[in-house]
Scaffold this motif. Structure first.
Motif, PDB file in Angstrom:
ATOM      1  N   LEU A 100      34.980  25.612  29.192  1.00  0.00           N
ATOM      2  CA  LEU A 100      34.888  24.204  29.505  1.00  0.00           C
ATOM      3  C   LEU A 100      33.448  23.509  28.917  1.00  0.00           C
ATOM      4  CD1 LEU A 100      36.754  24.021  33.006  1.00  0.00           C
ATOM      5  CD2 LEU A 100      37.608  23.387  30.788  1.00  0.00           C
ATOM      6  N   PRO A 101      33.269  23.670  27.785  1.00  0.00           N
ATOM      7  CA  PRO A 101      31.940  23.634  27.343  1.00  0.00           C
ATOM      8  C   PRO A 101      31.514  22.038  27.512  1.00  0.00           C
ATOM      9  CG  PRO A 101      33.046  23.979  25.378  1.00  0.00           C
ATOM     10  CD  PRO A 101      33.933  24.438  26.676  1.00  0.00           C
ATOM     11  N   GLY A 102      32.485  20.959  27.457  1.00  0.00           N
ATOM     12  CA  GLY A 102      32.421  19.711  27.225  1.00  0.00           C
ATOM     13  C   GLY A 102      32.597  19.001  28.619  1.00  0.00           C
ATOM     14  N   ARG A 103      32.552  19.861  29.826  1.00  0.00           N
ATOM     15  CA  ARG A 103      32.905  19.384  31.203  1.00  0.00           C
ATOM     16  C   ARG A 103      31.591  18.690  31.773  1.00  0.00           C
ATOM     17  NH1 ARG A 103      33.467  23.548  35.349  1.00  0.00           N
ATOM     18  NH2 ARG A 103      31.403  23.392  35.443  1.00  0.00           N
ATOM     19  N   GLY A 104      30.409  19.266  31.513  1.00  0.00           N
ATOM     20  CA  GLY A 104      29.175  18.621  32.148  1.00  0.00           C
ATOM     21  C   GLY A 104      28.114  19.882  32.132  1.00  0.00           C
ATOM     22  N   PRO A 105      26.900  19.587  32.711  1.00  0.00           N
ATOM     23  CA  PRO A 105      26.059  20.605  32.596  1.00  0.00           C
ATOM     24  C   PRO A 105      26.536  21.937  33.536  1.00  0.00           C
ATOM     25  CG  PRO A 105      24.874  18.473  33.220  1.00  0.00           C
ATOM     26  CD  PRO A 105      26.242  18.357  33.298  1.00  0.00           C
ATOM     27  N   GLN A 106      26.230  22.944  32.912  1.00  0.00           N
ATOM     28  CA  GLN A 106      26.544  24.278  33.527  1.00  0.00           C
ATOM     29  C   GLN A 106      25.588  25.371  33.417  1.00  0.00           C
ATOM     30  OE1 GLN A 106      30.827  25.395  32.336  1.00  0.00           O
ATOM     31  NE2 GLN A 106      30.530  23.441  31.462  1.00  0.00           N
ATOM     32  N   GLY A 125      26.518  22.369  27.916  1.00  0.00           N
ATOM     33  CA  GLY A 125      27.033  21.390  28.318  1.00  0.00           C
ATOM     34  C   GLY A 125      27.737  20.045  26.862  1.00  0.00           C
ATOM     35  N   PRO A 126      27.991  19.211  27.292  1.00  0.00           N
ATOM     36  CA  PRO A 126      28.550  18.221  25.901  1.00  0.00           C
ATOM     37  C   PRO A 126      27.856  18.271  24.869  1.00  0.00           C
ATOM     38  CG  PRO A 126      28.682  16.959  28.347  1.00  0.00           C
ATOM     39  CD  PRO A 126      28.066  18.205  28.465  1.00  0.00           C
ATOM     40  N   MET A 127      26.584  18.339  24.953  1.00  0.00           N
ATOM     41  CA  MET A 127      25.798  18.446  23.654  1.00  0.00           C
ATOM     42  C   MET A 127      25.111  19.802  23.588  1.00  0.00           C
ATOM     43  SD  MET A 127      26.179  15.432  22.848  1.00  0.00           S
ATOM     44  CE  MET A 127      25.060  15.474  21.349  1.00  0.00           C
ATOM     45  N   PRO A 406      40.154  26.343  36.737  1.00  0.00           N
ATOM     46  CA  PRO A 406      40.043  25.142  36.031  1.00  0.00           C
ATOM     47  C   PRO A 406      39.953  25.161  34.571  1.00  0.00           C
ATOM     48  CG  PRO A 406      38.675  25.047  37.889  1.00  0.00           C
ATOM     49  CD  PRO A 406      39.225  26.387  37.831  1.00  0.00           C
ATOM     50  N   ASP A 407      39.544  26.171  33.893  1.00  0.00           N
ATOM     51  CA  ASP A 407      39.547  26.653  32.555  1.00  0.00           C
ATOM     52  C   ASP A 407      40.649  27.084  32.025  1.00  0.00           C
ATOM     53  OD1 ASP A 407      39.453  29.246  33.191  1.00  0.00           O
ATOM     54  OD2 ASP A 407      37.658  29.719  32.540  1.00  0.00           O
ATOM     55  N   ASP A 408      41.948  27.075  32.767  1.00  0.00           N
ATOM     56  CA  ASP A 408      43.078  27.593  32.366  1.00  0.00           C
ATOM     57  C   ASP A 408      43.445  28.832  32.239  1.00  0.00           C
ATOM     58  OD1 ASP A 408      45.882  26.314  32.021  1.00  0.00           O
ATOM     59  OD2 ASP A 408      45.642  27.039  29.876  1.00  0.00           O
ATOM     60  N   SER A 409      42.337  29.678  32.744  1.00  0.00           N
ATOM     61  CA  SER A 409      42.573  31.196  32.866  1.00  0.00           C
ATOM     62  C   SER A 409      43.336  31.330  34.171  1.00  0.00           C
ATOM     63  CB  SER A 409      41.120  32.003  32.796  1.00  0.00           C
ATOM     64  OG  SER A 409      40.431  31.429  33.877  1.00  0.00           O
ATOM     65  N   GLY A 410      44.039  32.675  34.287  1.00  0.00           N
ATOM     66  CA  GLY A 410      45.036  32.837  35.560  1.00  0.00           C
ATOM     67  C   GLY A 410      44.037  33.355  36.666  1.00  0.00           C
ATOM     68  N   VAL A 411      44.254  33.099  37.889  1.00  0.00           N
ATOM     69  CA  VAL A 411      43.785  33.798  39.028  1.00  0.00           C
ATOM     70  C   VAL A 411      44.103  35.079  39.313  1.00  0.00           C
ATOM     71  CG1 VAL A 411      43.260  33.456  41.493  1.00  0.00           C
ATOM     72  CG2 VAL A 411      43.628  31.297  40.045  1.00  0.00           C
ATOM     73  N   ALA A 412      43.141  36.234  39.122  1.00  0.00           N
ATOM     74  CA  ALA A 412      43.739  37.357  39.300  1.00  0.00           C
ATOM     75  C   ALA A 412      43.446  38.153  40.381  1.00  0.00           C
ATOM     76  CB  ALA A 412      43.018  38.188  38.044  1.00  0.00           C
ATOM     77  N   LEU A 413      42.464  37.510  41.329  1.00  0.00           N
ATOM     78  CA  LEU A 413      42.022  37.822  42.448  1.00  0.00           C
ATOM     79  C   LEU A 413      42.262  37.023  43.777  1.00  0.00           C
ATOM     80  CD1 LEU A 413      38.660  39.066  40.877  1.00  0.00           C
ATOM     81  CD2 LEU A 413      40.249  40.515  41.904  1.00  0.00           C
TER      82      LEU A 413
END
Length: 723
Positions: A100-106, A125-127, A406-413
């Motif tokens: 989710l590189p465009g979501r905000g600062p991570q 982040g977005p930039m 949130p990034d569309d990967s499945g919940v495995a745990l």
């Protein structure tokens, strides 16, 4: 968050065992806790009704309310970082696969506190790749080029105290992603004091305790260097710390290969055993090539243990009846019931019949958010006085292995160390126009209420109890009954059940879509299960290619059928078809009149069986299992009845299809859409009775338990229990 809720540290306890209840209350007065027995958890006024019975045993009391927060999001914490006071040039580096590189600062790699007086943070982040430096407000230096989601990059940031400059860069590593170009930026910033202690991976320190700026995506090879990197990413100075995320994949330890041994820990269970930037595709199992799986997939909504303080404890007294109970919390008009199981003392069964609580399945579906809560559904919940909270309204306690991050990967745990809204008496899953719409924990109370109504004594054990105790804990019972949906199993639970029938035990499988998915556990991480939805099957999401092997035990995830243990081998039937939550009926077959099995139908003259019920309106519905000799249905198995009349939504399971016309074991697609009710005498002297339908148990209570479905099961259970 809910005003009043909680969870228990274990789902079950035997006499002398102690359970710790973790409670959070935002209310301004004391809450009370008392003990109830959960006999029927169906609030439908057309059925038996909720039967939540008080129990006269010392329990709970009055306790002060206190709010206990939940902190979602996984990250890594290094508590003993390298000393940086004499490092004039510091480089932070990592390989990333942002989702989710465009979501905000991570924050990817943080040293000290970049939001405080001293610290630097390598972020995305977005930039693009970004460097955050303490003392520069909210400003940060970015490359200015957005990162492509799900692509590998090396990102780096250098703080040069001698020159008073900073530099940040991003280099694409995936040659197959055409058009991605490297980017960098250099600037002069006011540099603070050298950063102090504390290194974090995939998050940044929070201002008031909880971490912030969680990163969504994969992280590999984070590194701190006293100096710079060359064009290939190799350190041009002294390596202060280099964390190898390919070590200890089955745990939460983070190992530093640098000279200081600055090891750390992963918090809130990010996903491991995932492909890294060096994955070649030559190996599909992380155990065989850990260097190719040296990445961790972090998610901003991961959760392991809420970590709440204990509100009160309960030690099960000697002589307490085995069964399903609840800690009922009440305060200022709010109520919550935390279910738990009282199991018999080891080696001291109190009945001939055992009912298994399918707690692994309950945990796999824990807090399943379905998106079906409309106004009509809300009205039904209110009108029936059902459990008032729905997971569509609450993301506070994380979600199920049927949901996505949130990034569309499945919940495995999935962890049980959190409030589980779906595991509450009266929880409605569907706005079922022909029934109650129950699944899992409340749906299985159709069986326990039936046992009570028929006066059949029974003990209870959970999946976890059987996993830990093996076939030995099942051995004392003449008959073992499942609930409506025992879908998720470890090697240990299957071994125990197969060992039970191989030693002469009698199994009643009263559901559909059972014994389907393989799950993993790890004794070092109590309360957690893992599922990898690999290759095929009816799935809510699909595991990434190369990520089929489970991190907790190294085993191949996916269907038990793909692991050489089809459900038919244990239960005589296995998953064959799925449709909407609606039920039809069985048609009795001529084989049911054979004297060897006709006792099952004593007092049942009907040919049509189960065209009624509280689950979809019929005994054969939603998920259907069939007999199949090629998949292990025992020789001599008698198919007593098969279902019919299923609607157009029903399809065969994908693992049985070779093409749009051909099926794996022959026959037409339409013939795969059925539930088989079967009986088998086993060479061991044991026996199987299986119904092949998830909605079967919902038909037991019809007409005050005086109906063909109820009579058939009573004939079987009394015969099994009587030897």
């Amino acid at each position: 968050m809910l005003a009043l809720t909680g969870y228990v540290d274990r789902f079950s306890a035997a006499p002398s065992g102690t359970l710790a209840f973790k409670v959070s209350s935002t209310l301004g007065e004391d809450y009370t806790a008392d003990l109830v027995r959960i006999r029927c958890a169906d609030p439908n006024p057309a059925g038996p009704g909720m039967k939540i019975l008080p129990v006269d045993i010392p329990f709970g009391g009055r306790f002060p309310s206190r709010f206990q927060p939940v902190h979602l999001g996984s990250y890594g914490r290094i508590d003993t970082p390298a000393a940086l006071t004499d490092v004039p040039v510091l480089t932070l580096s990592a390989i990333i696969w942002p989702t989710l590189p465009g979501r905000g600062p991570q924050a990817v790699l943080t040293v000290g506190d970049p939001d405080g007086a001293a610290g630097v943070g390598l972020e995305v982040g977005p930039m693009g790749a970004t460097l955050r430096v303490a003392g520069n407000g909210t400003g940060a230096l970015a490359t200015g080029v957005p990162l492509a989601a799900r692509s590998w990059y090396r990102i780096a940031a250098t703080v040069d105290r001698r020159a008073g400059t900073v530099r940040v860069s991003q280099t694409p590593l995936d040659a197959a992603r055409l058009g991605l170009k490297p980017a960098e930026a250099t600037a002069t910033l006011r540099l603070p004091e050298p950063p102090g202690g504390g290194v974090m991976l995939a998050a940044a320190p929070g201002a008031d305790g909880p971490v912030a700026r969680h990163y969504d995506g994969k992280l590999e090879a984070p590194m701190l260097v006293a100096g710079t990197l060359d064009a290939a990413g190799a350190p041009g100075g002294t390596v202060l710390a280099a964390w190898d995320l390919g070590r200890g994949i089955d745990g939460v330890r983070v190992e530093d290969l640098g000279p200081g041994g600055h090891h750390g820990v992963l918090v809130n269970l990010p996903t491991r055993a995932v492909t890294g930037s060096r994955w070649t595709g030559n190996e599909m199992c992380w155990r065989h090539a850990p260097d190719e799986y040296a990445a961790v997939h972090f998610h901003s909504d991961d959760l392991y243990d809420c970590g709440w303080e204990t509100g009160f404890s309960f030690t099960v007294p000697d002589g307490m009846k085995s069964g399903i109970y609840g800690a009922r919390l009440r305060c200022a008009g709010h109520e919550d019931i935390i279910p738990f199981y009282v199991i018999p003392a080891p080696g001291r069964p109190t009945a001939k019949v055992l009912f298994i609580g399918s707690t692994y399945t309950f945990q796999a579906y824990a807090n399943h958010r379905r998106g079906n809560l409309d106004e009509a559904f809300r009205k039904r919940i209110a009108d029936w006085g059902a459990y008032p909270h729905n997971t569509d309204d609450h993301s506070d306690y994380a979600h199920s292995t049927y949901n996505r991050h949130p990034d569309d990967s499945g919940v495995a745990l999935s962890s049980r160390l959190r409030p589980i809204l779906t595991m509450r008496p009266g929880y409605l899953t569907f706005n079922d126009p022909r029934g109650s719409g129950l699944r899992h924990f409340p749906a299985d109370s159709h069986v326990t209420d039936w046992l009570e109504a028929k006066g059949i004594a029974y003990d209870v054990l959970t999946d976890e109890d059987i996993d830990e105790g093996g076939a030995e804990v099942l051995k004392p019972y003449a008959a073992v009954l499942t609930g409506s949906h025992p879908e998720y199993h470890t090697p240990g639970t299957l071994d125990a059940l197969e060992g039970y029938t191989a030693a002469g035990g009698r199994l009643c499988y009263l559901g559909g879509n059972g014994f389907y998915w393989r799950i993993a556990r790890n004794p070092d991480l109590p309360g957690v299960i893992e599922v990898r939805r690999a290759e095929t099957g009816i799935r809510a999401w699909a595991a990434e290619t190369g990520e089929y092997y489970q991190q907790l035990d190294g085993g191949l995830g996916g269907l038990w059928r793909r692991n050489g243990r089809p459900p038919q081998r244990l239960a005589g039937v296995g998953f064959s078809s799925q449709g909407l939550f609606e039920g039809s009926w069985y048609r009795r077959l001529p084989a049911a009149d054979d004297p060897q099995v006709s006792w099952i139908f004593a007092g049942v003259p009907e040919e049509i069986i189960g065209d009624f019920g509280l689950s979809g309106g019929g005994a054969a519905g939603f998920e259907l299992d069939r007999a199949e000799a090629a998949l292990g249905t025992p020789p001599g198995t008698v198919v007593l009845a098969s279902s019919e009349g299923h609607g157009p939504s029903f399809i065969p399971v994908f693992e049985d299809l070779l093409s749009h016309v051909n099926t794996l074991h022959g026959g037409t697609r339409d013939r795969l859409v059925r539930a088989d009710m079967i009986y088998a005498d086993l060479p061991s002297g044991g026996a199987l009775f299986s119904v092949g339908s998830i909605t079967f148990c919902g038909s037991l209570a019809h007409n005050g338990y005086a109906n063909p479905v109820s009579r058939i099961l009573e004939n079987v259970v009394r015969r099994f229990a009587g030897g």
